[in-house]
Design an enzyme around this catalytic site. Sequence first.
Site, PDB file in Angstrom:
ATOM      1  N   ASP A  39      -9.767   1.441   1.406  1.00 44.18           N
ATOM      2  CA  ASP A  39     -10.052   0.019   1.582  1.00 44.18           C
ATOM      3  C   ASP A  39     -11.540  -0.125   1.867  1.00 44.18           C
ATOM      4  O   ASP A  39     -12.084   0.582   2.729  1.00 44.18           O
ATOM      5  CB  ASP A  39      -9.254  -0.558   2.750  1.00 44.18           C
ATOM      6  CG  ASP A  39      -7.746  -0.533   2.515  1.00 44.18           C
ATOM      7  OD1 ASP A  39      -7.320  -0.059   1.442  1.00 44.18           O
ATOM      8  OD2 ASP A  39      -7.011  -0.978   3.407  1.00 44.18           O
ATOM      9  N   ASP A  67       3.943  -7.660  -1.311  1.00 46.92           N
ATOM     10  CA  ASP A  67       4.010  -7.398   0.124  1.00 46.92           C
ATOM     11  C   ASP A  67       5.176  -8.190   0.698  1.00 46.92           C
ATOM     12  O   ASP A  67       5.310  -9.386   0.423  1.00 46.92           O
ATOM     13  CB  ASP A  67       2.705  -7.829   0.807  1.00 46.92           C
ATOM     14  CG  ASP A  67       1.487  -7.150   0.206  1.00 46.92           C
ATOM     15  OD1 ASP A  67       1.603  -5.978  -0.180  1.00 46.92           O
ATOM     16  OD2 ASP A  67       0.432  -7.799   0.108  1.00 46.92           O
TER      17      ASP A  67
END
Length: 245
Positions: A7, A129
């Site tokens: 990330d 998600d």
Amino acid sequence: MLIPALDLINGQVVRLQQGDFERQTTYANDPLPIAKAYASAGAKWLHVVDLDGARDPARRQTTTLKRLAEALPMSLQVGGGIRQKSDLEELFQCGVKRVVIGSLAVQNPALVSAWLQDYGSDAIVISIDVSIADDGQAYVATHGWQQTSELTLEQVIERFLPDGLRHVLCTDISRDGMLGGYNVELYDNLKRHYPELLIQASGGAAQLSDLRQLRRINCDSAILGKALLTEQFTLEEAFQCWQNA
């Protein structure tokens, strides 16, 4: 397949706990040495989340992404703030092989359907998600996990099956960055209901036994992020475990 993940914020390697920008840990100023080590360990793909691009597509880290794509023997799959066709084109021009589409799959499914048909099923990953309700149903979260829709995981998947959907990355947001293990039941259900899909499990890897559990249910891929950065195990150990499970 094991897919290490990085990330990025402002070119730095970071992790957010459960997607919260207020709970950020910075691990490295430059992602390239880490990515090269992952490649040396045997990784064929690198999963990159552009957190700057997720917040503002105008701040997409194209220079960093292009540098990674040019310097690495791995293929990149990249997500973060994909809202229009020009975002896809920009990433492909940087050398990205697969683009990860998240909230847009809920907000504008017709557009994502068109992209699956135009670019092909191997160029796009649908990232879903989910928040698990008390009744066990998986509901889709959007807007950086700030909102939970009324759509179920299965409804989103089935919306795109006629368009050739092949790659699905699924994250149980309660597990992400918490080092508490994968939601194995979630991925087991997905593989049973959609054996034609290639499922990428994300969120929660803490020990090698977590990978063995995924292999036992024939999950196709595991995303490894925080566990590698915090040295819960090495990628070499993970590959050994994955192959022998």
